[in-house]
Write an enzyme that holds these catalytic residues in place. Structure first.
Site, PDB file in Angstrom:
ATOM      1  N   ASP A 197      36.106  53.811  13.102  1.00  0.00           N
ATOM      2  CA  ASP A 197      36.299  55.197  13.557  1.00  0.00           C
ATOM      3  C   ASP A 197      35.134  56.044  13.059  1.00  0.00           C
ATOM      4  O   ASP A 197      35.014  56.311  11.862  1.00  0.00           O
ATOM      5  CB  ASP A 197      37.636  55.729  13.022  1.00  0.00           C
ATOM      6  CG  ASP A 197      37.972  57.082  13.623  1.00  0.00           C
ATOM      7  OD1 ASP A 197      37.125  58.008  13.544  1.00  0.00           O
ATOM      8  OD2 ASP A 197      39.063  57.221  14.197  1.00  0.00           O
ATOM      9  N   ARG A 249      41.762  62.220  20.703  1.00  0.00           N
ATOM     10  CA  ARG A 249      42.375  61.116  21.432  1.00  0.00           C
ATOM     11  C   ARG A 249      43.698  60.750  20.766  1.00  0.00           C
ATOM     12  O   ARG A 249      43.737  60.482  19.569  1.00  0.00           O
ATOM     13  CB  ARG A 249      41.398  59.932  21.374  1.00  0.00           C
ATOM     14  CG  ARG A 249      41.659  58.851  22.355  1.00  0.00           C
ATOM     15  CD  ARG A 249      40.547  57.819  22.310  1.00  0.00           C
ATOM     16  NE  ARG A 249      40.620  56.937  21.154  1.00  0.00           N
ATOM     17  CZ  ARG A 249      40.288  55.652  21.164  1.00  0.00           C
ATOM     18  NH1 ARG A 249      39.856  55.098  22.273  1.00  0.00           N
ATOM     19  NH2 ARG A 249      40.367  54.912  20.087  1.00  0.00           N
ATOM     20  N   ASP A 252      36.027  59.327  11.117  1.00  0.00           N
ATOM     21  CA  ASP A 252      36.553  59.055   9.776  1.00  0.00           C
ATOM     22  C   ASP A 252      35.442  58.624   8.825  1.00  0.00           C
ATOM     23  O   ASP A 252      35.400  59.036   7.665  1.00  0.00           O
ATOM     24  CB  ASP A 252      37.622  57.949   9.836  1.00  0.00           C
ATOM     25  CG  ASP A 252      38.946  58.458  10.387  1.00  0.00           C
ATOM     26  OD1 ASP A 252      39.118  59.686  10.499  1.00  0.00           O
ATOM     27  OD2 ASP A 252      39.801  57.621  10.707  1.00  0.00           O
ATOM     28  N   THR A 302      48.603  56.804  23.230  1.00  0.00           N
ATOM     29  CA  THR A 302      48.333  56.800  24.681  1.00  0.00           C
ATOM     30  C   THR A 302      46.845  56.688  24.989  1.00  0.00           C
ATOM     31  O   THR A 302      46.469  56.396  26.120  1.00  0.00           O
ATOM     32  CB  THR A 302      48.839  58.104  25.316  1.00  0.00           C
ATOM     33  OG1 THR A 302      48.052  59.196  24.785  1.00  0.00           O
ATOM     34  CG2 THR A 302      50.309  58.344  25.003  1.00  0.00           C
TER      35      THR A 302
HETATM   36  C1  PRP Z   1      36.733  59.410  19.102  1.00  0.00           C
HETATM   37  C2  PRP Z   1      35.271  59.491  19.508  1.00  0.00           C
HETATM   38  C3  PRP Z   1      35.356  59.909  20.944  1.00  0.00           C
HETATM   39  C4  PRP Z   1      36.620  59.226  21.401  1.00  0.00           C
HETATM   40  C5  PRP Z   1      36.215  58.035  22.208  1.00  0.00           C
HETATM   41  O1  PRP Z   1      37.196  60.658  18.811  1.00  0.00           O
HETATM   42  O2  PRP Z   1      34.523  60.368  18.724  1.00  0.00           O
HETATM   43  O3  PRP Z   1      35.466  61.310  21.115  1.00  0.00           O
HETATM   44  O4  PRP Z   1      37.341  58.822  20.243  1.00  0.00           O
HETATM   45  O5  PRP Z   1      37.314  57.401  22.737  1.00  0.00           O
HETATM   46  P1  PRP Z   1      37.607  57.309  24.293  1.00  0.00           P
HETATM   47  O6  PRP Z   1      36.318  56.938  24.968  1.00  0.00           O
HETATM   48  O7  PRP Z   1      38.637  56.223  24.387  1.00  0.00           O
HETATM   49  O8  PRP Z   1      38.139  58.625  24.761  1.00  0.00           O
HETATM   50  P2  PRP Z   1      38.668  60.942  18.208  1.00  0.00           P
HETATM   51  O9  PRP Z   1      39.613  61.296  19.302  1.00  0.00           O
HETATM   52  O10 PRP Z   1      39.059  59.820  17.307  1.00  0.00           O
HETATM   53  O11 PRP Z   1      38.458  62.297  17.396  1.00  0.00           O
HETATM   54  P3  PRP Z   1      37.515  62.672  16.181  1.00  0.00           P
HETATM   55  O12 PRP Z   1      36.132  62.838  16.738  1.00  0.00           O
HETATM   56  O13 PRP Z   1      38.112  63.965  15.738  1.00  0.00           O
HETATM   57  O14 PRP Z   1      37.584  61.595  15.134  1.00  0.00           O
HETATM   58  N1  URA Z   2      36.547  56.137  18.555  1.00  0.00           N
HETATM   59  C1  URA Z   2      35.907  55.649  17.467  1.00  0.00           C
HETATM   60  O1  URA Z   2      35.548  56.414  16.540  1.00  0.00           O
HETATM   61  N2  URA Z   2      35.704  54.326  17.395  1.00  0.00           N
HETATM   62  C2  URA Z   2      36.074  53.483  18.367  1.00  0.00           C
HETATM   63  O2  URA Z   2      35.832  52.250  18.252  1.00  0.00           O
HETATM   64  C3  URA Z   2      36.735  54.007  19.498  1.00  0.00           C
HETATM   65  C4  URA Z   2      36.948  55.348  19.571  1.00  0.00           C
END
Ligand code: PRP
Ligand code: URA
Length: 207
Positions: free
Chosen positions: A198, A103, A201, A107
């Site tokens: 997150d 994500r 993370d 944006t």
């Molecule tokens: C996070 C989470 C979802 C997404 C949710 O991933 O694990 O995949 O955000 O957000 P949304 O519903 O607004 O799309 P991220 O893109 O941070 O990647 P990661 O899993 O690599 O940390």
């Molecule tokens: N992705 C995450 O890991 N946490 C949030 O709160 C939203 C998106």
């Protein structure tokens, strides 16, 4: 909300408390995430069809009920990996696919960087992603899986925001959602409140 099931087992809330707590370190986070994913995966497979067979016990012959539909798990990289072991431990025959999405922090739009799955038609497909925030990532992944033939599709997540539920079920009215909690809202940078921060993370220690 007919598509959404909030896990009722008290262990779900107990484990989620640890994931929400700001001080929980990654080594503990991973274990708790796996245990919570087990509770959620059981809920998400509670209505799997079964087939009836006869088996010989040491004493006699009896009727047994075995799983009647293959299970496929598809974690969204990377945070969904924290839920995968729970499913592969419980369903050793499971097929595993991967959707790589990230994500954009400005944006909030997901970008695809990887996609590979086994056969999906006829399978009970579990899309694994702990956080349903705006719903953009889950809706994007669900659409990819539908194009690959998924008909019986469930998103298994840890926390869902109302905004994400609305978007995902509008874009994919047949999807089911199993979650440990529905939180209050998104903040103005797309994080779930009260949430847990997150997930990726915290799981992998990338602060
Ligand atoms: C996070 C989470 C979802 C997404 C949710 O991933 O694990 O995949 O955000 O957000 P949304 O519903 O607004 O799309 P991220 O893109 O941070 O990647 P990661 O899993 O690599 O940390
Ligand atoms: N992705 C995450 O890991 N946490 C949030 O709160 C939203 C998106």
């Amino acid at each position: 909300m007919q598509n959404v099931t909030v896990a009722a087992h008290p262990l779900a809330g107990h484990l989620l408390a640890d994931l929400r707590r700001v001080g929980t370190p990654p080594e503990r986070y991973r274990g708790v995430a796996t245990r919570l994913a087990s509770v959620l995966a059981l809920e998400a497979t509670a209505s799997l069809p079964t087939v009836t067979e006869e088996v010989e016990t040491p004493l006699t012959t009896t009727t047994v009920h075995r799983l009647g539909r293959p299970v496929v798990a598809v974690p969204i990289l990377r945070a969904g990996l924290g839920m995968l072991t729970a499913v592969t431990d419980m369903f050793p025959d499971v097929g595993v696919g991967y959707v790589g999405l990230e994500r954009d922090e400005q944006t909030l739009q997901p970008t695809e960087y990887y996609f590979k799955t086994p056969e999906l038609s006829g399978a009970h497909v579990l899309l694994l992603d702990p956080m349903l925030a705006t719903g953009g990532s889950a809706a994007f992944a669900a659409n990819l899986l539908r194009e690959r033939g998924a008909t019986d599709l469930t998103l298994v997540c840890v926390i869902a925001a109302p905004e994400g539920i609305e978007r995902l079920t509008t874009e994919d009215p047949d999807i089911s959602i199993v979650t440990a909690a529905i939180d209050e809202k998104l903040n103005d940078v797309g994080y779930i409140v009260p949430g847990l921060g997150d997930f990726g993370d915290r799981l992998f220690g990338t602060f």
